[in-house]
Motif scaffolding. Structure first.
Motif, short mmCIF file in Angstrom:
data_model
loop_
_atom_site.label_atom_id
_atom_site.label_comp_id
_atom_site.label_asym_id
_atom_site.label_seq_id
_atom_site.Cartn_x
_atom_site.Cartn_y
_atom_site.Cartn_z
N ALA A 3 52.25 -92.70 -51.18
CA ALA A 3 51.47 -93.43 -50.09
C ALA A 3 51.05 -94.64 -49.74
O ALA A 3 51.48 -95.36 -49.05
CB ALA A 3 49.71 -92.84 -50.04
N ILE A 4 51.43 -95.59 -50.88
CA ILE A 4 51.35 -97.03 -51.07
C ILE A 4 52.38 -96.88 -51.68
O ILE A 4 51.89 -97.70 -53.00
CB ILE A 4 49.89 -97.35 -51.17
N PRO A 5 53.48 -97.84 -51.16
CA PRO A 5 54.81 -98.23 -52.34
C PRO A 5 54.35 -99.78 -52.87
O PRO A 5 54.12 -100.18 -52.12
CB PRO A 5 55.70 -98.05 -51.98
N LEU A 6 54.68 -99.71 -54.38
CA LEU A 6 54.70 -101.25 -54.61
C LEU A 6 56.22 -101.25 -55.39
O LEU A 6 56.05 -100.79 -55.87
CB LEU A 6 53.13 -101.57 -55.48
N THR A 7 56.14 -102.86 -54.87
CA THR A 7 57.15 -103.76 -56.34
C THR A 7 56.59 -103.60 -57.25
O THR A 7 55.57 -103.08 -57.92
CB THR A 7 57.74 -104.34 -55.11
#
Length: 399
Positions: free
Chosen positions: A125-129
Motif C-alpha cells: 500500500a505504501i512502499p518505503l525505502t
C-alpha cells in the motif's frame, strides 16, 4: 497554614500526561494501521520476510513465512489496540519497546548494507525505502520511550469486568483472524497491479502524455594529442565534441537520474511457451473468457493444493464443452515439473511459463485463478474459493 502544592511539579505532571496521551494515540493508530495493512496480505508480507530470512541464513523458515507474518501482524494490532484501550500497560509497554528496537535494527541493517530494497512495513500500500523505514522507526522509538517512561499512568478506558474481557478477546480474535482469513480468501483490498478491474496490457506501457525517468549520461573522454581527460554530459558530447577527432570516449558511459518520471506498473511480465516463444500478448489480450490458473511453484503443491487444482481443472473442462473459452496454467517451475504435473492430473490447461515475481503478484494463492477478458481482470479466486460450474455460468458465461 502549610501546603504541599508545587506548581512546577504539577506543570511537569501535566506535560508528561499530554506527551503520554499524544504518544499513545500516534503509536496505537500507527501499529493498528501497519498491522492491518500487512495482515490484509500475509502471503505478500511473507515473501518480504523470506528476503530477510535469506539475508540472515534462515531459509529453513521460508515454508512458514505466511504464518509468521500472521503472528507479527496480529501482535502489532493487539499492541496498538491494547495501548489505546489502556489494557495490560506493563506488558504492552515492554512489547512495544522490544518490537521497535528489533524493527529499528532490521531497517538500519537493510538500509546500511542494502540487502532489502523495501522493508514491507506497510505492505504494497505504501512502499518505503529502507532509509525511510529507519527514520520512521526512530521517530516511533521516541514516542514509545515516552510511553515506557510514563507507563504507570496508563489507565484502562473501561472498568474491570466482563466488558473489558470481551473487548480484549474480540481484539485478539480480530487481530489474528484477519490474517488467517486473507491467507485463504485473498486480500480484502488488492494493492497490486493485477487487481480486479485493471487492464493488464495498458499497465505494461507508458500512457500517452506521460514521461518516463529522465537520465543524464556522463562520458569520460580523453584527448589523444595532449592526454587530457575530462568528463562531459551527453548533451555536451553531442553539442560538437563527438565531431572532434582529437577526443575519444574511454570506457562505458555512466548514468544519473535527473528526473523521476511515471513508473510503469507492470514491467516484468513475460509469458513463454515450452519452446521459449514470447506469447505474452496472445495470452493477456484474449477477447474470450480466459481462465489463467497460477501455480508459481508447481513442485510445492501439497495434497490439499492438488485436490484444489483437480477441482479447478475439472470445472474448466466441463465449461469448455459448452463455451468458447481458453484456459492456461502459468508456472515458474521447470518444463519437466510442469509436464509431470500435466500427465499426473490430465490437465485441460495449456502450460506456459513466467518468472515467479509477477506470478506471485497475480494471485496470492498456489494455485489461484484469474478470469480475464480483453486484457481486463474480471475476477480472482483462491484455491478454496473457486466457484462451481453452475455459479460461473450464472455469473459470467451465460450472460
Amino acid at each position: 497554614m502549610e501546603t504541599n502544592f508545587n506548581p512546577t511539579r504539577k506543570k511537569k505532571a501535566n506535560l508528561g500526561s499530554m506527551l503520554l496521551g499524544f504518544s499513545r494515540l500516534v503509536v496505537g493508530v500507527l501499529f493498528i494501521f501497519s498491522g492491518f495493512i500487512k495482515a490484509n496480505d500475509p502471503t505478500g508480507f511473507g515473501y518480504k520476510l523470506q528476503e530477510y530470512f535469506h539475508v540472515f541464513h534462515l531459509d529453513a523458515l521460508n515454508d512458514y513465512s505466511a504464518w509468521i507474518a500472521i503472528l507479527i501482524c496480529g501482535f502489532e494490532i493487539v499492541l496498538g489496540a491494547f495501548l489505546l484501550l489502556g489494557l495490560h500497560r506493563q506488558k504492552v509497554a515492554w512489547g512495544l519497546l522490544l518490537l521497535i528496537i528489533f524493527f529499528t535494527f532490521l531497517t538500519f541493517y537493510s538500509a546500511f548494507f542494502e540487502v532489502v530494497t523495501s522493508c514491507g512495513c506497510f505492505g504494497d500500500a505504501i512502499p518505503l525505502t529502507p532509509w525511510q523505514s529507519f527514520l520512521k522507526d526512530l521517530i516511533l522509538l521516541v514516542f514509545i520511550l515516552i510511553i515506557f517512561r510514563y507507563r504507570n499512568r496508563i489507565t484502562p478506558i473501561m472498568k474491570k469486568g466482563t466488558a473489558r474481557s470481551i473487548a480484549a478477546t474480540l481484539v485478539v480474535l480480530f487481530s489474528f483472524g484477519i490474517g488467517i482469513y486473507t491467507l485463504y480468501f485473498l486480500p480484502i483490498i488488492d494493492f497490486l497491479p493485477y487487481k480486479e478491474g485493471n487492464n493488464i496490457p495498458a499497465l505494461m506501457v507508458l500512457p500517452e502524455g506521460k514521461e518516463g525517468d529522465v537520465f543524464e549520461y556522463i562520458y569520460e573522454i580523453k584527448n589523444i594529442r595532449t592526454g587530457e581527460s575530462k568528463k562531459v554530459t551527453d548533451k555536451e558530447y553531442m553539442a560538437g565534441i563527438w565531431e572532434d577527432e582529437n577526443w575519444e570516449v574511454v570506457g562505458e558511459p555512466s548514468s544519473r537520474l535527473v528526473k523521476k518520471g511515471y513508473q510503469i506498473p507492470i514491467t516484468d511480465l513475460l509469458i513463454s511457451d515450452a519452446d521459449g516463444n514470447d506469447v505474452t500478448q496472445e495470452i493477456i489480450t484474449n477477447p474470450y473468457y480466459n481462465f489463467v490458473v497460477v501455480s508459481t511453484y508447481a513442485d510445492k503443491l501439497s495434497t490439499t493444493d492438488m485436490i484444489a487444482l483437480d477441482r479447478i481443472n475439472t470445472t474448466i473442462r466441463d465449461l469448455s464443452a459448452d463455451y468458447n473459452l481458453r484456459a492456461v496454467l502459468l508456472t515458474a517451475s521447470s518444463a519437466q515439473i510442469a509436464n509431470s504435473l500435466n500427465e499426473e492430473m490430465d490437465l485441460v490447461l495449456e502450460m506456459f511459463y513466467a518468472d515467479a515475481v509477477p506470478l506471485k503478484s497475480m494471485v496470492r494463492s498456489n494455485p489461484g485463478v484469474m478470469l480475464m477478458q480483453n486484457g481486463v481482470v474480471i475476477k480472482k479466486w483462491s484455491k478454496i474459493t473457486f466457484p462451481s460450474k453452475e455459479e460461473l455460468e450464472k455469473e459470467y458465461l451465460a450472460k
